[in-house]
Scaffold this active site. Sequence first.
Site, PDB file in Angstrom:
ATOM      1  N   HIS A 101      -5.867  -6.721  -1.527  1.00 30.84           N
ATOM      2  CA  HIS A 101      -4.815  -5.773  -1.161  1.00 30.84           C
ATOM      3  C   HIS A 101      -3.619  -6.495  -0.526  1.00 30.84           C
ATOM      4  O   HIS A 101      -3.764  -7.136   0.506  1.00 30.84           O
ATOM      5  CB  HIS A 101      -5.404  -4.733  -0.207  1.00 30.84           C
ATOM      6  CG  HIS A 101      -4.658  -3.435  -0.169  1.00 30.84           C
ATOM      7  ND1 HIS A 101      -4.189  -2.809  -1.299  1.00 30.84           N
ATOM      8  CD2 HIS A 101      -4.300  -2.640   0.867  1.00 30.84           C
ATOM      9  CE1 HIS A 101      -3.583  -1.683  -0.964  1.00 30.84           C
ATOM     10  NE2 HIS A 101      -3.630  -1.562   0.349  1.00 30.84           N
ATOM     11  N   ASP A 136      -7.964  -5.931  -6.174  1.00 33.13           N
ATOM     12  CA  ASP A 136      -7.649  -4.766  -5.338  1.00 33.13           C
ATOM     13  C   ASP A 136      -7.862  -3.466  -6.106  1.00 33.13           C
ATOM     14  O   ASP A 136      -7.208  -3.242  -7.127  1.00 33.13           O
ATOM     15  CB  ASP A 136      -6.185  -4.872  -4.895  1.00 33.13           C
ATOM     16  CG  ASP A 136      -5.756  -3.701  -4.019  1.00 33.13           C
ATOM     17  OD1 ASP A 136      -6.638  -3.023  -3.467  1.00 33.13           O
ATOM     18  OD2 ASP A 136      -4.543  -3.467  -3.892  1.00 33.13           O
ATOM     19  N   SER A 152       0.842  -1.189   0.000  1.00 33.64           N
ATOM     20  CA  SER A 152       0.000   0.000   0.000  1.00 33.64           C
ATOM     21  C   SER A 152       0.887   1.253   0.000  1.00 33.64           C
ATOM     22  O   SER A 152       1.820   1.327  -0.801  1.00 33.64           O
ATOM     23  CB  SER A 152      -0.939  -0.040   1.222  1.00 33.64           C
ATOM     24  OG  SER A 152      -2.109   0.676   0.983  1.00 33.64           O
TER      25      SER A 152
END
Length: 388
Positions: A351, A326, A74
């Site tokens: 994710h 994602d 991320s």
Amino acid sequence: MWDVAEELNAMLVFAEHRYYGESLPFGNESFSDSKHLNYLTSEQALADFAVLIEYLKTTIAGAHYSPVIAIGGSYGGMLAAWFRMKYPHVVVGALAASAPIWQFGDLVPCGTYFSIVTNDFKKSGTGCSESIRNSWNAINHLSSTDAGLQWLSSTFHLCSPLKNLQDAAILKNWLSETWVNLAMVNYPYKADFLQPLPAWPIQEVCKFLKDPSLSDKLLLQNVFQAVNLYYNYSGEASCLDMSETATKNLGQLGWYYQACTEMVMPMCTDGVNDMFEPQKWDFDALSEECYRLWGVRPRPSWILSMYGGKNISSHSNIVFSNGGLDPWSAGGVTQNITDSLVAIVIPDGAHHLDLRSRNPLDPKSVQQARALEIHYMKQWIEKARHNH
């Protein structure tokens, strides 16, 4: 990461980002005003990591010549990639998982993110994304009267009742964010990254959302059942709190300031290619809000100036992994740029699934992705040792 560290005989170091957790440069004053917040930037964080690595190498016995690899998911994945770009003498390579380094400026369309969320729901059950698309008008109809607002408050078991149209807008935002979060954590096994959830949670949620043609009230009762699975899978919540979308505090205050300065990621919806209410990207509204809150204005093109946008082919040794489920893959690198700037796509991954511990229920695509990631890491280590 834990599994791989053992395999590579590596030391695993988690560096806390400045202004998050306990790393507050000015203690309780750190968030008091923009003067104290001035040092919360990705560049400063990367410099911290560089200094930390140099320090570890001089203080840990035997580490002096050890190659270092940056790993993150991320925002952490963006930092990992940028760290290799800016400090190639400090890290020999980077694994950037689910890192939306291109979700800036006009590098990618602003609507792709939400169309991926929508696709996840579309694939998980007939009528599912259509039910959600129809729920917005249902809420709009009901929130036009006091009785309707009352009905919504009790149907959604809200901790604080809706009083006006502003509150109804907050309800819609909260629901949108819930669908987005579900897309991010649509893992193949029980997990509690944002909330405790069943395996493939979107499939479970879609069991409540099969009939988009229902009347407003019946439709919204189903929507409540669906979000209740997300917020109350454990069955312990007596009411649902709209100010909470992820039980774990992921340092929202710091991130909100960053979104108001460097991390300006354009997002939009059209209600056609996605299941959300149409909303254009409104930079001016963001700018005003940021000025009101922090006394700062966002700089939409700074990240492009700083880290090169799509023009990164001069760099090397970065693996970008993205999950097909994602939404953040919208801004990710999903095709190889050179033979050492490599993209790995995990069709069944949400994710940064690849960074999570191995699990018997892992799909084949993530097992293959991890094997490839380890292959590249071994190459980088080998080459570094050879050069040394």
